[in-house]
Design a protein around this motif. Structure first.
Motif, mmCIF file in Angstrom:
data_model
loop_
_atom_site.group_PDB
_atom_site.id
_atom_site.type_symbol
_atom_site.label_atom_id
_atom_site.label_comp_id
_atom_site.label_asym_id
_atom_site.label_seq_id
_atom_site.Cartn_x
_atom_site.Cartn_y
_atom_site.Cartn_z
ATOM 1 N N GLY A 388 -28.012 -1.981 -5.162
ATOM 2 C CA GLY A 388 -29.111 -1.210 -4.606
ATOM 3 C C GLY A 388 -28.738 -0.597 -3.271
ATOM 4 N N PRO A 389 -29.712 0.041 -2.611
ATOM 5 C CA PRO A 389 -29.461 0.644 -1.300
ATOM 6 C C PRO A 389 -29.603 -0.387 -0.186
ATOM 7 N N LEU A 390 -28.900 -0.130 0.914
ATOM 8 C CA LEU A 390 -28.979 -0.998 2.091
ATOM 9 C C LEU A 390 -29.703 -0.330 3.254
ATOM 10 N N ASN A 391 -30.146 0.910 3.079
ATOM 11 C CA ASN A 391 -30.932 1.572 4.117
ATOM 12 C C ASN A 391 -31.954 2.494 3.449
ATOM 13 N N PRO A 392 -32.983 2.898 4.165
ATOM 14 C CA PRO A 392 -34.080 3.648 3.536
ATOM 15 C C PRO A 392 -33.661 4.989 2.935
ATOM 16 N N ASP A 393 -32.678 5.690 3.536
ATOM 17 C CA ASP A 393 -32.307 6.995 2.994
ATOM 18 C C ASP A 393 -31.244 6.904 1.902
ATOM 19 N N LYS A 394 -30.880 5.688 1.516
ATOM 20 C CA LYS A 394 -29.955 5.439 0.416
ATOM 21 C C LYS A 394 -28.574 6.046 0.649
ATOM 22 N N SER A 395 -28.196 6.162 1.901
ATOM 23 C CA SER A 395 -26.852 6.662 2.199
ATOM 24 C C SER A 395 -25.806 5.550 2.128
ATOM 25 N N LEU A 396 -26.256 4.300 2.099
ATOM 26 C CA LEU A 396 -25.350 3.152 1.964
ATOM 27 C C LEU A 396 -25.825 2.290 0.805
ATOM 28 N N LEU A 397 -25.000 2.208 -0.217
ATOM 29 C CA LEU A 397 -25.310 1.420 -1.403
ATOM 30 C C LEU A 397 -24.332 0.263 -1.509
ATOM 31 N N TYR A 398 -24.740 -0.764 -2.220
ATOM 32 C CA TYR A 398 -23.848 -1.911 -2.411
ATOM 33 C C TYR A 398 -23.940 -2.386 -3.855
ATOM 34 N N ARG A 399 -22.945 -3.145 -4.258
ATOM 35 C CA ARG A 399 -22.986 -3.888 -5.520
ATOM 36 C C ARG A 399 -22.166 -5.150 -5.339
ATOM 37 N N LEU A 400 -22.668 -6.234 -5.860
ATOM 38 C CA LEU A 400 -21.998 -7.525 -5.711
ATOM 39 C C LEU A 400 -21.946 -8.225 -7.057
ATOM 40 N N ASN A 401 -20.749 -8.600 -7.455
ATOM 41 C CA ASN A 401 -20.546 -9.397 -8.664
ATOM 42 C C ASN A 401 -19.905 -10.728 -8.278
ATOM 43 N N VAL A 402 -20.513 -11.803 -8.736
ATOM 44 C CA VAL A 402 -20.006 -13.154 -8.477
ATOM 45 C C VAL A 402 -19.985 -13.904 -9.802
ATOM 46 N N ALA A 403 -18.904 -14.623 -10.069
ATOM 47 C CA ALA A 403 -18.796 -15.391 -11.305
ATOM 48 C C ALA A 403 -18.049 -16.688 -11.039
ATOM 49 N N TYR A 404 -18.453 -17.717 -11.770
ATOM 50 C CA TYR A 404 -17.759 -19.005 -11.724
ATOM 51 C C TYR A 404 -17.617 -19.499 -13.162
ATOM 52 N N GLU A 405 -16.467 -20.077 -13.469
ATOM 53 C CA GLU A 405 -16.217 -20.521 -14.835
ATOM 54 C C GLU A 405 -15.524 -21.875 -14.824
ATOM 55 N N ASN A 406 -15.964 -22.745 -15.731
ATOM 56 C CA ASN A 406 -15.379 -24.074 -15.830
ATOM 57 C C ASN A 406 -15.430 -24.505 -17.281
ATOM 58 N N GLY A 407 -14.378 -25.144 -17.738
ATOM 59 C CA GLY A 407 -14.395 -25.580 -19.129
ATOM 60 C C GLY A 407 -13.168 -26.364 -19.516
ATOM 61 N N SER A 408 -13.317 -27.084 -20.607
ATOM 62 C CA SER A 408 -12.178 -27.753 -21.226
ATOM 63 C C SER A 408 -11.674 -26.871 -22.363
#
Length: 901
Positions: A388-408
């Motif tokens: 989404g945007p980080l300021n009201p005029d949408k001149s700065l946008l961000y995206r964040l992806n985080v993942a964790y995985e565990n298994g046998s």
């Protein structure tokens, strides 16, 4: 592991905390519904034209309706919009909201800066792909289109123009509600061929003062828009499960439709990854013809064989990545497989092709997604994707992806743990300049598992779960990527791009390496050994894209420069021979001795560093002689300077190579849905074999001839049929007159094949991605290998089918099913047979069946995916020799719950 990576991970963790702290800031961008109704302009409804419509819309039976705020308030039924489509027609873009109740949709519109915004009360967006549809640069003069749920009962449509807010007309027909978007483009932005003259009116007529300000008249058919002209192909679709992707940025580094490129290109979109619950690149490439798994280094790296040639380095957003780990797909939007030589744009590479991963981009509207998967063998994986945007005029946008995985694993003593963190920011420096900054961190720890062993001409008849290493065999990888991409648009026809990426990769392994099997007793000798390596890579790309005309001929010219420097340092240590206990493959006993400390691995067989510097200058011109005849021509000059230092012998080796690689291809489109193409291209890769005078051989060269046909079976379903021949020359082969192991550049490998790939939507709700490939890869010239030998790992036949069906209406709406079939014919295993011996074995053919069932409702989705439904015993591949055969997993179930806001 390097201490600097700890500092980098702390910095990344800090940036994650900053994003969480600013989440409320992004939420402020959503305007309350009441705020949208405070002025008369906001309450004004969009008019709907029935006269003077664009010629394509005039063919439809449109229903004209009058808007009123009173009717809007009285509406009580929430209309469900099940699909969003974008359609390029003449000089406008159609945004189609698919619903059977289009006449009940009553939008309210306003303009904010370059944005046209329409809010549709009493409506809800219900796409199986999620609650947000977003497409960047879908049409000339339009930078973005976003359709999302503003709240539980309101849909918001946002269209962003490059110069200013676009003009919009509104229609409804049997398809649903249609926004006809006409961008505002200045004269300076129009290509020379489209510049107005004294005899040709500029764009459409300006409304008279007597016309309502809410209406925008359309241009009737003129000399520029003849009545017999066919509408432009449907190039973007966001409806339902989107399996067809019309463009691949990696093929030409320009925004060119795949149908206009003389090359076989397959794209695996995000929706396929989601439907199949894919988290590994190895599983994704099952959907593409002509590509199979290569040497996975005990299941810890991604290596592949494309069209019969090994490929050990993927690309991401056009940048080469070190081939030392498993690629993470949490932040990947789509996977592009570019077949055939790609050296003209990417430098030194094998002739079979490359894989380019395309990163997700930040969105201009708030988006929040969370997934949790769990399955047998103690597997679980949570992940989030927020933007989404980080300021009201949408001149700065961000995206964040985080993942964790565990298994046998189904394999004894095998487990894994994996963490990924990847923020990306998009800063609008001006109307013509954007800066994209990305950072990601990956840590992967897993058992170093080298599988089973060959026995005779087949595979040892032991359980596929049996582990033949030692408990505690491990490999650890930490990787950090930091980069930016700066783009400046001088005008619609001239764009300058500059990009940089830094990558650091720190890897360590310690395992009991299998050596030789005594088939009489079942005893497998082994050796404790360890690798410790560190790699840094700096890459810089600059290119200029210019669109112009020479007479009636249109050009898209690309000129660019690539610079890269890679530095590596590493060593391998082994326990002296005879000290590592063997293991019996039929009756294994583990931990006969304690695992030796690293200081006890005194046999150092590798210790040194290297530096590789590359320079590439490339030029490419895409020439359109007419609408149906196009030429692609390009060339690249590369230099590769390698400097290696061996600390054991205190010797330095220097290698310098130069190469020119051309590409030329033509596309002819006899009718709009069909593209016939033919191409010639070359590749190069440095040669590490030495001649008798201690100089390195000339670079290995690849040459490909390819012909094919691309067909749009309908607006949402496409197919590509290709035939090719690739010859790789200058392969080092033993010099028969030199006993010291020097080589001659006379080795040659040839690969011929036919490939068919199909992807898209057959009928509403019914999607498919299918492939078939025939590959004949053999050794054609050699002094030490048998001429005519099949290349290892390469099946003659590969076929795959994945199809899903989702109910779009009735009581079962949202329920879907998936079925997958994957077939490989038998493959040759082991080293190539020499003139004196043949130790090859056969990896048997197999057919694996997968299935899925899922249900989507409102903002959540639940799915169950089954891999290897019938528990088929099969083998994925082998790494090297006879003692590293990788078995496939048995019956596997993964359940996933997803939420989107």
């Amino acid at each position: 592991m390097k201490p600097v990576l700890l500092l980098k991970s702390l910095l990344l963790t800090g940036s994650f905390a900053l994003l969480l702290a600013t989440s409320a800031w992004g939420e402020e961008v959503q305007l309350p519904k009441k705020q949208q109704e405070t002025t008369s302009n906001d309450q004004e409804a969009i008019s709907k034209q029935t006269a003077n419509q664009p010629y394509s819309l005039a063919k439809r039976a449109l229903k004209h309706r009058t808007k009123s705020t009173q009717k809007l308030v009285q509406a009580s039924v929430v209309v469900q919009v099940t699909g969003v489509r974008l359609n390029s027609v003449d000089k406008q873009l159609e945004i189609i909201l698919e619903t059977a109740q289009g006449e009940q949709l009553q939008p309210l519109s306003k303009s904010e800066g370059n944005n046209f915004i329409a809010d549709i009360p009493n409506a809800q967006l219900r796409l199986s792909t999620g609650e947000v549809f977003s497409q960047e640069n879908p049409f000339t003069g339009i930078t973005a289109v976003t359709v999302s749920n503003l709240d539980a009962n309101t849909i918001r449509v946002t269209v962003t123009g490059k110069a200013s807010a676009p003009k919009v007309e509104l229609f409804d027909d049997n398809e649903g509600l249609i926004f006809g978007v006409i961008p505002t483009i200045s004269t300076s932005q129009i290509p020379p061929a489209e510049q107005p003259t004294s005899e040709t009116p500029q764009t459409q007529p300006t409304p008279s003062t007597e016309q309502p300000t809410t209406e925008t008249p359309s241009e009737p058919p003129t000399a520029e828009t003849p009545e017999n002209e066919e509408p432009i192909e449907l190039v973007v679709t966001g409806e339902q499960d989107r399996y067809r992707v019309p463009e691949a940025s990696g093929a030409t580094r320009t925004d060119t439709p795949i149908r206009d490129i003389p090359q076989s290109i397959q794209v695996i979109p995000r929706q396929v990854l989601k439907d199949q619950q894919i988290t590994r690149l190895t599983d994704a490439i099952r959907n593409v013809s002509g590509i199979v798994e290569g040497d996975s280094f005990a299941g810890t790296v991604d290596n592949f064989n494309i069209r019969g040639f090994d490929f050990n380095s993927t690309f991401r957003d056009g940048f080469r990545e070190p081939g030392d780990t498993l690629r993470e797909l949490a932040n990947i939007e789509q996977i592009e497989v570019l077949k055939g030589p790609a050296s003209v744009l990417y430098g030194n590479a094998e002739p079979g092709g490359i894989i380019n991963l395309v990163t997700k981009r930040p969105l201009s509207t708030p988006y929040y997604s969370a997934d949790f998967s769990a399955g047998n063998f103690s597997y679980y994986r949570p992940s989030i994707d927020i933007s989404g945007p980080l300021n009201p005029d949408k001149s700065l946008l961000y995206r964040l992806n985080v993942a964790y995985e565990n298994g046998s694993s189904f394999r004894d003593f095998v487990d894994s743990e994996r963490s990924f963190f990847g923020p990306i920011f998009d800063l609008k420096l001006s109307d013509k300049t954007n800066l994209l900054v990305n950072v990601d961190y990956l840590k992967d720890e897993r058992t170093f598992d080298q599988g089973l062993v060959a026995f005779g001409r087949g595979i040892a008849d032991i359980p596929t779960s049996r582990f033949l290493g030692e408990p505690g065999d491990r490999r650890e990888v930490e990787e950090v990527n930091v980069g930016y991409r700066l783009e400046h648009r001088f005008n619609e026809n001239l764009t300058l791009r500059n990009a940089f990426r830094y990558t650091s990769n720190d890897s360590f392994d310690y395992r009991a390496q299998p050596l030789d099997l005594d088939e009489g007793t079942g005893e497998l000798s082994r050796n404790f050994r360890s690798n410790d390596d560190y790699t840094e890579r700096y890459s810089l790309q600059t290119d200029l894209v210019s669109k112009f005309t020479t007479g009636s001929i249109q050009h898209t010219l690309l000129v660019g420069l690539d610079l890269a420097r890679q530095k590596s340092d590493g060593s391998q240590r082994r326990l002296p021979g005879g000290l590592t206990p063997s293991i019996n493959i039929f009756d294994p006993v583990y931990n006969l001795i304690s695992r030796p400390g690293l200081s006890e691995l005194t046999n150092v067989v590798r210790d040194g560093n290297s530096k590789t510097e590359t320079l590439g200058i490339y030029l490419q011109d895409q020439i359109a002689f007419s609408d149906n005849f196009k030429l692609l021509i390009g060339g690249r000059f590369d230099t590769v300077d390698q400097n290696q230092f061996n600390r054991l012998s205190e010797t330095r080796t220097i290698q310098y190579d130069e190469a020119f690689t051309p590409r030329i291809g033509i596309v002819y489109q006899p009718i709009q849905p069909i593209s016939l193409y033919a191409s010639y291209s070359r590749s190069f890769a440095p040669n590490f074999a030495q001649s008798a005078d201690n100089t390195f051989l000339e670079p290995e060269r690849g040459t490909q001839y390819e012909v094919g046909v691309k067909v749009d079976l309908n607006d949402k379903l496409s197919a590509t049929l290709a035939a090719y021949e690739i010859t790789k020359t200058n392969i080092g082969t033993a010099n028969p007159n030199d006993p010291d192991g020097f080589s001659l550049p006379i080795g040659e490998q040839r690969s011929r094949g036919i490939e068919l790939d199909v992807a898209g939507e057959i009928l509403p709700g019914w999607n498919i991605i299918a492939a078939y490939g025939y590959t004949d890869a053999i050794v054609t010239e050699s002094n030490d290998f048998r001429v005519g030998s099949r290349v290892a790992k390469v099946p003659e036949h590969k076929a795959s089918l994945w199809t899903t069906y989702q109910f779009l209406q009735g009581n079962l709406t949202g329920l879907g099913f998936g079925l997958g079939l994957y077939y490989l014919s038998d493959r040759v295993g082991g080293d190539l047979p020499t003139l004196d011996s043949d130790d090859t074995f056969t990896l048997p053919s197999y057919l694996r069946t997968d299935a899925a069932i899922y249900y989507k409702r409102d903002n959540w989705r639940a799915a169950i995916n089954i891999e290897n439904l019938f528990g088929t015993r099969y083998f994925e591949s082998f790494n090297f020799g006879r003692n590293t055969v990788i078995p496939g997993a048995p019956f596997t179930v993964i359940g996933t719950i997803s939420f989107e806001f």
